[in-house]
Design an enzyme around this catalytic site. Structure first.
Site, mmCIF file in Angstrom:
data_model
loop_
_atom_site.group_PDB
_atom_site.id
_atom_site.type_symbol
_atom_site.label_atom_id
_atom_site.label_comp_id
_atom_site.label_asym_id
_atom_site.label_seq_id
_atom_site.Cartn_x
_atom_site.Cartn_y
_atom_site.Cartn_z
ATOM 1 N N GLU A 1 -9.505 -10.940 -7.597
ATOM 2 C CA GLU A 1 -8.552 -9.834 -7.415
ATOM 3 C C GLU A 1 -7.396 -9.917 -8.413
ATOM 4 O O GLU A 1 -6.931 -8.889 -8.909
ATOM 5 C CB GLU A 1 -8.022 -9.847 -5.977
ATOM 6 C CG GLU A 1 -9.104 -9.466 -4.965
ATOM 7 C CD GLU A 1 -8.617 -9.458 -3.523
ATOM 8 O OE1 GLU A 1 -9.453 -9.203 -2.636
ATOM 9 O OE2 GLU A 1 -7.413 -9.703 -3.278
ATOM 10 N N TYR B 1 -12.244 -2.569 -4.063
ATOM 11 C CA TYR B 1 -12.793 -2.754 -2.709
ATOM 12 C C TYR B 1 -14.330 -2.758 -2.695
ATOM 13 O O TYR B 1 -14.936 -2.488 -1.655
ATOM 14 C CB TYR B 1 -12.255 -1.671 -1.780
ATOM 15 C CG TYR B 1 -10.849 -1.937 -1.277
ATOM 16 C CD1 TYR B 1 -10.556 -3.083 -0.530
ATOM 17 C CD2 TYR B 1 -9.815 -1.034 -1.511
ATOM 18 C CE1 TYR B 1 -9.275 -3.328 -0.047
ATOM 19 C CE2 TYR B 1 -8.525 -1.269 -1.026
ATOM 20 C CZ TYR B 1 -8.267 -2.426 -0.298
ATOM 21 O OH TYR B 1 -7.007 -2.662 0.183
ATOM 22 N N LYS C 1 0.821 -1.211 0.000
ATOM 23 C CA LYS C 1 0.000 0.000 0.000
ATOM 24 C C LYS C 1 0.862 1.272 0.000
ATOM 25 O O LYS C 1 2.078 1.214 0.231
ATOM 26 C CB LYS C 1 -0.938 -0.031 1.215
ATOM 27 C CG LYS C 1 -1.949 -1.192 1.176
ATOM 28 C CD LYS C 1 -2.982 -1.066 2.282
ATOM 29 C CE LYS C 1 -3.969 -2.218 2.253
ATOM 30 N NZ LYS C 1 -5.068 -2.045 3.231
ATOM 31 N N HIS D 1 -2.051 -5.533 1.519
ATOM 32 C CA HIS D 1 -3.319 -6.242 1.358
ATOM 33 C C HIS D 1 -2.997 -7.643 0.866
ATOM 34 O O HIS D 1 -2.042 -7.827 0.110
ATOM 35 C CB HIS D 1 -4.206 -5.537 0.319
ATOM 36 C CG HIS D 1 -5.361 -6.390 -0.125
ATOM 37 N ND1 HIS D 1 -6.528 -6.470 0.595
ATOM 38 C CD2 HIS D 1 -5.498 -7.246 -1.177
ATOM 39 C CE1 HIS D 1 -7.347 -7.325 -0.012
ATOM 40 N NE2 HIS D 1 -6.741 -7.814 -1.083
ATOM 41 N N ASN E 1 -2.027 0.227 6.576
ATOM 42 C CA ASN E 1 -1.572 -1.029 7.183
ATOM 43 C C ASN E 1 -0.657 -1.841 6.274
ATOM 44 O O ASN E 1 -0.605 -3.061 6.339
ATOM 45 C CB ASN E 1 -2.765 -1.849 7.704
ATOM 46 C CG ASN E 1 -3.660 -2.367 6.593
ATOM 47 O OD1 ASN E 1 -3.537 -1.949 5.445
ATOM 48 N ND2 ASN E 1 -4.554 -3.277 6.927
#
Ligand code: CMP
Length: 140
Positions: free
Chosen positions: A127, A50, A10, A116, A113
């Site tokens: 995905e 998402y 990320k 993913h 965070n």
């Protein structure tokens, strides 16, 4: 069984210059990087990636964060790759992530965070298809 999973490093971790350190953790655990691309997601791309979270209260902040800078997107392949990657990542909330996991070491908050990873074979397939047409995957 040999599986494939989608991984995203990320914007926070890309900005921290730890792509290589995270790749080393994948490789050290037997996960092979069989496709990769760096990209700066558009709002539409982040929202569609998402989409399952569209009704969640954190959706807007999540999308805003994911488009705040470039991300590194990869397909990892290996035995039990989905769980292996999730074990390497640690809990979604870095405060709860076990010592030595990617999120414990590099993440700052539940949105920022660091990584993913797909959570199941069905979501992994969706995905992966979202970012990589099959001809861009190099398993051998
Ligand atoms: P990720 O694995 O990319 O999937 C959805 C993301 O939403 C998750 O990591 C977190 O970064 C973010 N998020 C923010 N708040 C929450 C929450 N309360 N529960 C789960 N995910 C959250």
């Amino acid at each position: 069984a040999v599986e494939r999973t989608l991984s995203i490093i990320k914007p926070d971790a890309v900005a921290k210059n730890v792509i290589g350190e995270i790749y080393t953790r994948f490789e050290a655990d037997g996960l092979k990087i069989i496709a990769a691309r760096m990209m700066h997601l558009s709002q539409i791309e982040a929202e569609s990636f998402y989409a399952v979270h569209r009704e969640r209260p954190f959706f807007n902040d999540l999308v805003k964060f994911m488009i705040s800078g470039p991300v590194m997107v990869q397909v990892l392949e290996g035995d039990d790759a989905i769980k292996k990657n999730r074990d390497l990542m640690g809990a979604t909330d870095p405060q709860k992530a076990a010592k030595g996991t990617i999120r414990a070491d590099f993440a700052d908050s539940i949105d920022a965070n660091a990584v993913h990873g797909s959570d199941a074979p069905e979501t992994a397939a969706v995905e992966i298809a979202c970012f990589f047409p099959t001809l861009n995957i190099h398993s051998r």
